[in-house]
Design a protein around this motif. Structure first.
Motif, short mmCIF file in Angstrom:
data_model
loop_
_atom_site.label_atom_id
_atom_site.label_comp_id
_atom_site.label_asym_id
_atom_site.label_seq_id
_atom_site.Cartn_x
_atom_site.Cartn_y
_atom_site.Cartn_z
N ALA A 48 0.82 -1.20 0.00
CA ALA A 48 0.00 0.00 0.00
C ALA A 48 0.86 1.26 0.00
N THR A 49 0.25 2.34 -0.44
CA THR A 49 0.86 3.66 -0.35
C THR A 49 0.54 4.24 1.02
N VAL A 50 1.19 5.34 1.35
CA VAL A 50 0.87 6.05 2.60
C VAL A 50 -0.61 6.43 2.61
N ASN A 61 1.44 10.09 10.90
CA ASN A 61 1.87 8.95 11.72
C ASN A 61 2.36 7.80 10.85
N THR A 62 1.67 7.55 9.75
CA THR A 62 2.06 6.47 8.85
C THR A 62 3.44 6.72 8.27
N ILE A 63 3.70 7.94 7.83
CA ILE A 63 5.01 8.28 7.27
C ILE A 63 6.11 8.06 8.31
N GLU A 64 5.88 8.52 9.52
CA GLU A 64 6.89 8.37 10.58
C GLU A 64 7.17 6.90 10.86
N VAL A 65 6.13 6.10 10.97
CA VAL A 65 6.31 4.68 11.27
C VAL A 65 6.99 3.96 10.11
N LEU A 66 6.56 4.24 8.88
CA LEU A 66 7.16 3.57 7.72
C LEU A 66 8.63 3.94 7.56
N ASN A 67 8.98 5.20 7.81
CA ASN A 67 10.39 5.61 7.77
C ASN A 67 11.20 4.87 8.81
N TYR A 68 10.66 4.76 10.01
CA TYR A 68 11.32 4.03 11.09
C TYR A 68 11.53 2.56 10.70
N LEU A 69 10.49 1.94 10.18
CA LEU A 69 10.58 0.53 9.79
C LEU A 69 11.52 0.33 8.61
N PHE A 70 11.49 1.25 7.65
CA PHE A 70 12.37 1.14 6.49
C PHE A 70 13.84 1.25 6.92
N ASP A 71 14.13 2.19 7.81
CA ASP A 71 15.50 2.36 8.30
C ASP A 71 16.03 1.09 8.97
N ARG A 72 15.15 0.27 9.47
CA ARG A 72 15.54 -0.98 10.14
C ARG A 72 15.38 -2.19 9.23
N GLY A 73 15.05 -1.96 7.97
CA GLY A 73 14.94 -3.05 7.01
C GLY A 73 13.70 -3.91 7.18
N LEU A 74 12.66 -3.35 7.77
CA LEU A 74 11.46 -4.13 8.06
C LEU A 74 10.33 -3.92 7.05
N VAL A 75 10.48 -2.91 6.20
CA VAL A 75 9.53 -2.72 5.10
C VAL A 75 10.34 -2.53 3.81
N LYS A 76 9.72 -2.92 2.73
CA LYS A 76 10.31 -2.76 1.41
C LYS A 76 9.50 -1.71 0.66
N ILE A 77 10.19 -0.92 -0.14
CA ILE A 77 9.52 0.12 -0.93
C ILE A 77 9.72 -0.18 -2.40
N THR A 78 8.63 -0.11 -3.15
CA THR A 78 8.69 -0.21 -4.60
C THR A 78 7.96 1.00 -5.17
N LYS A 79 8.36 1.39 -6.37
CA LYS A 79 7.72 2.54 -7.01
C LYS A 79 6.84 2.01 -8.14
N GLN A 80 5.56 2.37 -8.08
CA GLN A 80 4.60 1.97 -9.11
C GLN A 80 3.78 3.19 -9.49
N ASN A 81 3.69 3.45 -10.78
CA ASN A 81 2.91 4.58 -11.28
C ASN A 81 3.26 5.88 -10.57
N GLY A 82 4.55 6.06 -10.28
CA GLY A 82 5.00 7.29 -9.66
C GLY A 82 4.74 7.39 -8.17
#
Length: 92
Positions: free
Chosen positions: A38-40, A62-83
């Motif tokens: 999902a997106t933010v 809140n979602t942005i803050e949590v996702l950034n925290y999780l990404f920094d720890r390698g717990l979420v993956k980010i992919t870019k789709q349709n910009g």
């Protein structure tokens, strides 16, 4: 996956209902686990369904803050789709 990440997911028990989730981080994790990817905005919209009394801006912030925290720890993956950035939980 590092031992600290394994410990994080081991300690993070996924509740069977949103109502059992108490902290913001767990709410975002629970919601993302339900959406799979999902997106933010997607996550904030779903959180708004769960907690209609909280405004959408707060859910997004809140979602942005949590996702950034999780990404920094390698717990979420980010992919870019349709910009747009799409998030999903890294398999534990």
């Amino acid at each position: 996956m590092s031992n600290s990440n394994q410990s994080f997911f081991s300690a993070c028990r996924m509740p069977d209902q949103f109502a059992k989730v108490t902290c913001t981080q767990d709410k975002v994790i629970y919601t993302l686990s339900q959406l799979k990817q999902a997106t933010v905005a997607d996550i904030a919209l779903k959180l708004k369904e769960y907690e209609p009394a909280v405004n959408t801006f707060t859910h997004e912030k809140n979602t942005i803050e949590v996702l950034n925290y999780l990404f920094d720890r390698g717990l979420v993956k980010i992919t870019k789709q349709n910009g747009e950035l799409n998030y999903n939980l890294v398999n534990a």
